[in-house]
Design an enzyme around this catalytic site. Structure first.
Site, mmCIF file in Angstrom:
data_model
loop_
_atom_site.group_PDB
_atom_site.id
_atom_site.type_symbol
_atom_site.label_atom_id
_atom_site.label_comp_id
_atom_site.label_asym_id
_atom_site.label_seq_id
_atom_site.Cartn_x
_atom_site.Cartn_y
_atom_site.Cartn_z
ATOM 1 N N HIS A 259 0.864 -1.180 0.000
ATOM 2 C CA HIS A 259 0.000 0.000 0.000
ATOM 3 C C HIS A 259 0.902 1.232 0.000
ATOM 4 O O HIS A 259 1.399 1.634 1.036
ATOM 5 C CB HIS A 259 -0.921 -0.005 1.208
ATOM 6 C CG HIS A 259 -1.795 1.213 1.262
ATOM 7 N ND1 HIS A 259 -2.903 1.358 0.456
ATOM 8 C CD2 HIS A 259 -1.701 2.363 1.971
ATOM 9 C CE1 HIS A 259 -3.454 2.526 0.683
ATOM 10 N NE2 HIS A 259 -2.746 3.159 1.599
ATOM 11 N N ASP A 261 1.142 4.998 -0.364
ATOM 12 C CA ASP A 261 0.394 6.250 -0.423
ATOM 13 C C ASP A 261 1.048 7.161 -1.453
ATOM 14 O O ASP A 261 2.252 7.401 -1.407
ATOM 15 C CB ASP A 261 0.368 6.892 0.964
ATOM 16 C CG ASP A 261 -0.505 6.092 1.918
ATOM 17 O OD1 ASP A 261 -1.694 5.922 1.604
ATOM 18 O OD2 ASP A 261 -0.008 5.624 2.951
ATOM 19 N N ASP A 371 -7.630 1.736 2.104
ATOM 20 C CA ASP A 371 -7.282 2.727 3.137
ATOM 21 C C ASP A 371 -8.079 4.022 3.094
ATOM 22 O O ASP A 371 -7.914 4.860 3.967
ATOM 23 C CB ASP A 371 -5.777 3.054 3.002
ATOM 24 C CG ASP A 371 -5.242 3.882 4.156
ATOM 25 O OD1 ASP A 371 -5.762 3.708 5.274
ATOM 26 O OD2 ASP A 371 -4.326 4.684 3.945
ATOM 27 N N HIS A 576 -6.029 9.744 -1.298
ATOM 28 C CA HIS A 576 -6.665 9.753 0.031
ATOM 29 C C HIS A 576 -5.843 10.329 1.183
ATOM 30 O O HIS A 576 -6.273 10.244 2.334
ATOM 31 C CB HIS A 576 -7.204 8.359 0.378
ATOM 32 C CG HIS A 576 -6.147 7.309 0.582
ATOM 33 N ND1 HIS A 576 -5.880 6.336 -0.339
ATOM 34 C CD2 HIS A 576 -5.304 7.067 1.606
ATOM 35 C CE1 HIS A 576 -4.919 5.537 0.116
ATOM 36 N NE2 HIS A 576 -4.544 5.976 1.294
HETATM 37 ZN ZN LIG Z 1 -3.135 5.028 2.528
#
Ligand SMILES: [Zn+2]
Length: 1016
Positions: A259, A261, A371, A576
C-alpha cells in the site's frame, strides 16, 4: 501436567531474536570500497549520478543524508575465485532507524544505470548472480525522515526548507555474505510453530504438542554451532509441521501487496521512487518464488514507472504478462471517495481502467481501496457502470464505536446497485503472515455461516518494499497446517469469484454509505487543497462543455490530450491523503500550486472556446454551464439575460434589513441573522419565517483530538464553543452588508447579500486565519422539523437521521455533503449550498416551543500535525441559504453556486445548447467528445432528486445514432471488441435508448446514471 508452554515460547523468543539472526549468513571477508556523491538538491536521473568523478570515500559509521536528500553510494570489490560459485548476497544497512517505509531506503543500480532491487529494513539484501567475480553497484539512497518520530507533535521536517541540514543517518555495515539455508529454514519453521502455538488455547491438544516439539527442537540446537545443528533441530520439529489442517479451517487467499500512499509523509516525487523500488523488489522476489502474486493498484503509479523508470517498466510489463503482477483497482489513484465529485469519481475509473486496457490489455474487475476514509453511498453505481464486479476495503475496521457486521457482503448504493464487497478480516492491508494475523483473520471473520474465506494483502507498504521472502516462506508452511487457517497465494479475482459463488444468494446486505467512525476532520483540513479540487472539477465540466460546443458548432479543435492531462492531475490530487488534507506541508504546498496552474489552463481553454462561440463584436452574452435556466439563458447554452428587480438594504435601529421582494433578511447589530422571511411559500400560506435561532453565526471550538491531528475531530469538541459576535465594523455594500470581526490572531470579513430575483441569501467569509487547534463553523438554526438531512453525494443524495437514537447515528456527528445539504419537513424545505465546503454537522434543537434543525458548515481547522502550517493564512469561502427549497431546487442551486455565469463580448447571438432535457429532475453531468477521438458526442445524465423520471433528451447537432454505454463509453448489450463487458445483471442493461427525430426518450429510476453516446 505442569504448564511450561510459556517458558518454552519465551525461550524461543530469545533464540529467535538474539541468536539465530546473525547465524542466517556467514561473512565472507570480501573487501569492499565505498564512495559517495551527495546530490546537492533534488534527485537526479541515474545517468547523471553514475560515473561522476567527484565521489568521495565513505565508511560504515559515517553520517549521511540531511532530510529529503539523496546520496549515491558506489560499492566495488573483488570476489575470490573460491567463493565465486557459491550463493552470495550483498547486504546493505543504510542505517535504518524506523520501520519499513518510514526511514531511509535505497535502490541498487548496475553501472549501466539499470535498477536491480530496493534495500529497506527487513529487506536489505541483493542476491549476487552466480559466478560474480567483481562487485560494482550504485545505491541511490534516499534520506527520508520519519515524520511520525515524535508521535503527533508539531515537526519541521515536512518540507525541504524547514527540515534542517543535519545528517539523519549513520551508514551501517555493507558486506558480502554466504547464506546458511538450514538456519533460515529453521527460523521460518520456529516462527510459524511458535506463533501458532501462542494463538491456540490451553484446551487444545495441538498447542501442547507444538510447544513440546519446539522445546525438543531447541534442545537439539548447538548454540556454539548453529549452522551445523540447524538441520537436526528442524528434523525434530518436522512431524509437528506436517499435520494437515482441519476440514473446517478458515481459508486465506494471500495476495502480495504494497500500500504505497501516492503522497503523505513524503512528497509526490518520492512516491515515484518508492514505487520503482517496490516493483523492482517484486520482480526480483518472483524469480526466487514463482508462486508470488502481487496486486498493484493506482494507474498513476504504473504511469510513473512508465515515465520515469523505463527499465523497471519493461520488467513490470513482463510481470503483468506472466500473471505475477496483477493490476487492480481500476482507478487513477486510490482516491478519497467522500468528497470526490460525481463526474470526477467517474473519471477515476475511466482514466484508471483505460490505462490498464491500453498498456496491458487488462480489464480490472475489482475496486481496491483498502485505506480511504469511508465510502460514499453513490459509489456502487459508478463501480458497476465501469464494468467492475467487486469491491475491497478494510478501513471500516478502524471504527471507534460500532463493529461492522460483515466481512463479505453486498453493498447497496443510493440507486439500489449492489456490489459484492469484501473486508479482509485480518484488519490490515500490510499483512506479514504472522500467526497472530492469521488467527485473528479466522476468529474475526463475520460471515462464517455463509462461507469461511478471507483475503489477506501482505507486504510492507509505503516504500517498505512490498512482500518479503520471509512472508512467502511462512505462507509455504501454513498451506495445510493443523490449527492454522489454510493460507495460499492467489489472485484477488480467484478469491472474489469463489467467494461470490458461495455467497451470491445468502450474503448479507449493507445499504448506504460505509461511514468511517474516525478521521472525520478530513472533510475540513487543508481547505485550500479542497477548494482547488472543487473549483477544478467544475472548470473541467465547463471546459469540456464549451470545447465540445465549439467543436460541434464552429469546427474548433477539441483539446483531448490537454483535458486528459488536466483530469489526471486533478484525479491525482484526490488521493486519500491529499484531498483529505492529511499530508505534510510539502504536499499541500504543491497541491495548491498545481491546482492554481490547472485553473489557469482551464480558464484559458474556456475563454478560447467561448470566444469562438460568441463571435466578433462587443455585445455581452452570458454563458450558463449550470443545470437550470439562468435569467432567461438556458442551461448549457448562452444568450442575453433579463433584467431583474433591485435589492433594498436598510439600516434600522438595531441592525439591518435586506429585501428583494422574494426574501426579507434581518440582521442584528452583531451581524448575526435573526430572521429570514420567505414571501413565496405555497398558495394560501402566510409569509414563512425560516429561522428558529441565530444564523450565519460563526462559532469557534477548541479542537485537539486524541490522536491524528489533521485527520480527527473528536466528539468532545462541541463542549467548548465561542460564538463570534463581537463586531469591528458593519458597513453597507452593494446588495447587502459587510461585517468585520477579529478574534485571537485572526480576522474575518463576512458578507451577507441578496441577489435580485433570487430566493436565496448569499454569504461569503474572507478569513485571515491564524489560530492553533481551533475549528470554525458557520451555524444555521432553521424552523424546519427535519427527520433527516439529505446530503449530496455522487449522482444523488444520502439521507442521515438528525437524531442520535443509536450508536451508529451518534457516531456520525460530522458528515460529508458535496454542493448541497437539504433539510425538509412535509411541504417545506431549505438548502444550504456551498462552493468549497464538505464537512457539516446537523442536529435537532428544542427551541422551547418546537423541534428545529441546526445545520452547520465546517469552514476551517488549524491542526499542527503533520503540517504545522495547515490552513494558516487567507481563505475565501462562499455558501448560501436557499429558502423554500425542494430537492430539485437544492440540486440546481448547488450547481449554480459552483458554476457562476460568464459574460463574454461577441456578436450577441445566442448559443443553443447541444442537448436539452424536458424534465429538470434529470440533470446533465457531462457533455464531451468521445475519448476515442471519433467525434461522437457523449452526454452523461442522471436522475437527481430520488424519484422516477421520464425524460426526452433533445439533441441539436444532427445526431445519427445513439447508444447507452458504460462510463468508459463502450456500448452496453452490443457485441464486438468495443462493447462493454458490463455484467448481464447490471441495471444499466435495462435502459433502452432509440433516436427519433433528434430525440431520445428515457425512463430513469431514482438516482440512476446513464451515459449516452451520439454519433454524428
Ligand atoms: Zn493510505
Amino acid at each position: 501436567m505442569h504448564d511450561d508452554r510459556q517458558q518454552t515460547l519465551d525461550r524461543l523468543r530469545r533464540i529467535l531474536t538474539r541468536r539465530l539472526p546473525d547465524a542466517q549468513s556467514t561473512p565472507t571477508g570480501v573487501e569492499l570500497d565505498l564512495s559517495v556523491w551527495h546530490v546537492p538538491g533534488e534527485p537526479v536521473p541515474a545517468a547523471e549520478a553514475i560515473g561522476r568523478d567527484d565521489y568521495v570515500a565513505i565508511a560504515p559509521g559515517d553520517r549521511w543524508g540531511r532530510a529529503w536528500s539523496t546520496s549515491w553510494i558506489h560499492i566495488t570489490g573483488t570476489v575470490p575465485k573460491e567463493l565465486a560459485n557459491q550463493p552470495l548476497e550483498l547486504v546493505v544497512d543504510l542505517g535504518y532507524t524506523g520501520g519499513p517505509g518510514f526511514t531511509c531506503e535505497g535502490l541498487v543500480h548496475r553501472p549501466d544505470g539499470t535498477p536491480v532491487k530496493g534495500v529497506h529494513p527487513d529487506n536489505s539484501y541483493l542476491r549476487l548472480p552466480k559466478g560474480t567475480t567483481s562487485i560494482d553497484y550504485y545505491i541511490e539512497a534516499a534520506a527520508n525522515p520519519d515524520v511520525m518520530a515524535a508521535g503527533f507533535e508539531r515537526t519541521p521536517v515536512g518540507d525541504w526548507d524547514s527540515a534542517g541540514d543535519e545528517p539523519l543517518y549513520t551508514l551501517g555495515t555493507i558486506a558480502v555474505v554466504r547464506p546458511e539455508p538450514e538456519v533460515r529454514g529453521l527460523v521460518h519453521d520456529l516462527e510459524v510453530a511458535g506463533q501458532l502455538a501462542a494463538e491456540l488455547s490451553v484446551e487444545q491438544a495441538r498447542t501442547w504438542q507444538l510447544t513440546a516439539a519446539i522445546g525438543r527442537a531447541l534442545d537439539r540446537l548447538d548454540l556454539q554451532d548453529l549452522p551445523g545443528s540447524a538441520a537436526a533441530a528442524r528434523a525434530e520439529l518436522a512431524p509437528a509441521l506436517e499435520l494437515p489442517a482441519a476440514a473446517s479451517a478458515h481459508r486465506i487467499t494471500a495476495v502480495g501487496h504494497a500500500h504505497i500512499d501516492s503522497a503523505w509523509l513524503w512528497p509526490l516525487r518520492e512516491t515515484v521512487r518508492k514505487v520503482a523500488r517496490t516493483v523492482s523488489n517484486v520482480c526480483t522476489l518472483a524469480e526466487e518464488y514463482p508462486e508470488l502474486r502481487f496486486a498493484f493498484s493506482s494507474a498513476q503509479q504504473h504511469a510513473w514507472v512508465k515515465e520515469h523508470h523505463p527499465h523497471v517498466w519493461e520488467r513490470l510489463k513482463k510481470a503483468v504478462k506472466d500473471g505475477v503482477i496483477i493490476p487492480v483497482g481500476g482507478m487513477w489513484v486510490e482516491s478519497d471517495t467522500n468528497m470526490v465529485g460525481a463526474e470526477a469519481m467517474v473519471r477515476q475509473f475511466v482514466q484508471g481502467k483505460r490505462f490498464f486496457l491500453d498498456e496491458y490489455g487488462v480489464e480490472t474487475d475489482e475496486v481496491w481501496l483498502p485505506d480511504s476514509f469511508g465510502y460514499a453511498a453513490g459509489l456502487p453505481q459508478i463501480v458497476d457502470q465501469s464494468a467492475t464486479t467487486y469491491f475491497l476495503t478494510q478501513k471500516i475496521s478502524w471504527n471507534r464505536v460500532n463493529k461492522f457486521p460483515h466481512h463479505t457482503f453486498w453493498w447497496e448504493g443510493i440507486d439500489g446497485t449492489r456490489v459484492f464487497t469484501h473486508f479482509p478480516s485480518a484488519d490490515t492491508y500490510n499483512g506479514t503472515i504472522s500467526g497472530g494475523e492469521l488467527a485473528h483473520a479466522a476468529r474475526n471473520y463475520a460471515d462464517k455461516a455463509g462461507n469461511n474465506r478471507s483475503l489477506l494483502p501482505f507486504g510492507h507498504g509505503d516504500g517498505g518494499g512490498g512482500p518479503t521472502r520471509e512472508m512467502v516462506e511462512r505462507i509455504r508452511r501454513t498451506g495445510d497446517l493443523e490449527g492454522s487457517p489454510q493460507v495460499g497465494i492467489d489472485t484477488p479475482a480467484e478469491f472474489f469469484s469463489r467467494s461470490r459463488d458461495e455467497l451470491a444468494e445468502t450474503g448479507g446486505v449493507w445499504s448506504g454509505e460505509l461511514y468511517l467512525e474516525l478521521h472525520r476532520a478530513t472533510l475540513t483540513s487543508q481547505h485550500r487543497t479542497k477548494q482547488g479540487n472543487r473549483r477544478n472539477e467544475h472548470l473541467l465540466r465547463e471546459a469540456e462543455l464549451w470545447c465540445t460546443t465549439a467543436a460541434v458548432r464552429t469546427g474548433a479543435d477539441y483539446p483531448q490530450e490537454t483535458l486528459d492531462r488536466l483530469w489526471q492531475q486533478v484525479l491525482l490530487l484526490q488521493f486519500h491523503d491529499i484531498l483529505p488534507g492529511t499530508s505534510i506541508r510539502w504536499v499541500h504546498r504543491e497541491a495548491e500550486q498545481m491546482h492554481a496552474e490547472i485553473t489557469a489552463e482551464l480558464e484559458g481553454l474556456i475563454t478560447e472556446a467561448q470566444q469562438s462561440l460568441a463571435g466578433e463584436g462587443s455585445t455581452p452574452v452570458v454563458f450558463n454551464a449550470a443545470v437550470a435556466e439562468r435569467d432567461g439563458v438556458p442551461a448549457l447554452g448562452a444568450g442575453r439575460t433579463r433584467e431583474r428587480a433591485k435589492v433594498k438594504v436598510t439600516k434600522q435601529a438595531r441592525g439591518w434589513k435586506l429585501s428583494n421582494g422574494l426574501v426579507t433578511v434581518r440582521m442584528n447589530s452583531s451581524g448575526v441573522l435573526t430572521s429570514v422571511i420567505d414571501h413565496q411559500t405555497e398558495a394560501g400560506e402566510a409569509d414563512r419565517e425560516v429561522l428558529a435561532g441565530p444564523s450565519n453565526l460563526l462559532q469557534l471550538h477548541a479542537d485537539l483530538p486524541v490522536l491524528w491531528d489533521a485527520w480527527d475531530v473528536d466528539s468532545y469538541y462541541r463542549n467548548t464553543v465561542t460564538d463570534l459576535t463581537k463586531v469591528d465594523a458593519i458597513t453597507q455594500i452593494d446588495g447587502g452588508v459587510e461585517v468585520r470581526r477579529s478574534f485571537g490572531d485572526s480576522t474575518v470579513t463576512q458578507t451577507v447579500t441578496l441577489a435580485p430575483g433570487a430566493d436565496r441569501v448569499d454569504f461569503s467569509v474572507h478569513a485571515d486565519w491564524q489560530e492553533a487547534e481551533k475549528f470554525l463553523k458557520a451555524g444555521f438554526t432553521v424552523d424546519v422539523a427535519a427527520e433527516r438531512s439529505a446530503a449530496e453525494t455522487q449522482f444523488g443524495h444520502v439521507f442521515r437521521p438528525t437524531h442520535v437514537n443509536t450508536s451508529w447515528d451518534a457516531a456520525r456527528f460530522e458528515v460529508c455533503a458535496h454542493r448541497y445539504l437539504h433539510l425538509a419537513e412535509e411541504g417545506y424545505g431549505v438548502a444550504l449550498v456551498n462552493e468549497s465546503t464538505y464537512g457539516h454537522d446537523v442536529r435537532r434543537i428544542d427551541t422551547g416551543s418546537a423541534i428545529a434543525t441546526e445545520a452547520r458548515l465546517s469552514l476551517l481547522r488549524a491542526p499542527k500535525f503533520p503540517d504545522p502550517d495547515a490552513d494558516m493564512g487567507e481563505h475565501t469561502l462562499r455558501y448560501a441559504l436557499v429558502v423554500g427549497a425542494d430537492p430539485l431546487k437544492a440540486v440546481q442551486e448547488g450547481y449554480g453556486i459552483n458554476l457562476p455565469a460568464r459574460t463574454v463580448e461577441g456578436a450577441g447571438d445566442r448559443v443553443a445548447p447541444l442537448v436539452r432535457t424536458d424534465n429538470p429532475e434529470v440533470v446533465v453531468s457531462a457533455v464531451k467528445l468521445a475519448d476515442d477521438g471519433s467525434g461522437d458526442v457523449v452526454v452523461r445524465l442522471y436522475q437527481a432528486t430520488g424519484g422516477r423520471s421520464r425524460v426526452r433528451v433533445a439533441t441539436d447537432f444532427g445526431a445519427k445514432d445513439v447508444a447507452v454505454t458504460d462510463i468508459l463509453e463502450r456500448p452496453v448489450g452490443a457485441k464486438g471488441p468495443k462493447a462493454s463487458p458490463i455484467r448481464a445483471d447490471s441495471r444499466l442493461g435495462r435502459v433502452k435508448a432509440t433516436l427519433r427525430r433528434d430525440e431520445v426518450e428515457l425512463e430513469l429510476r431514482p438516482f440512476q446514471l446513464v451515459t449516452l453516446r451520439f454519433s454524428r
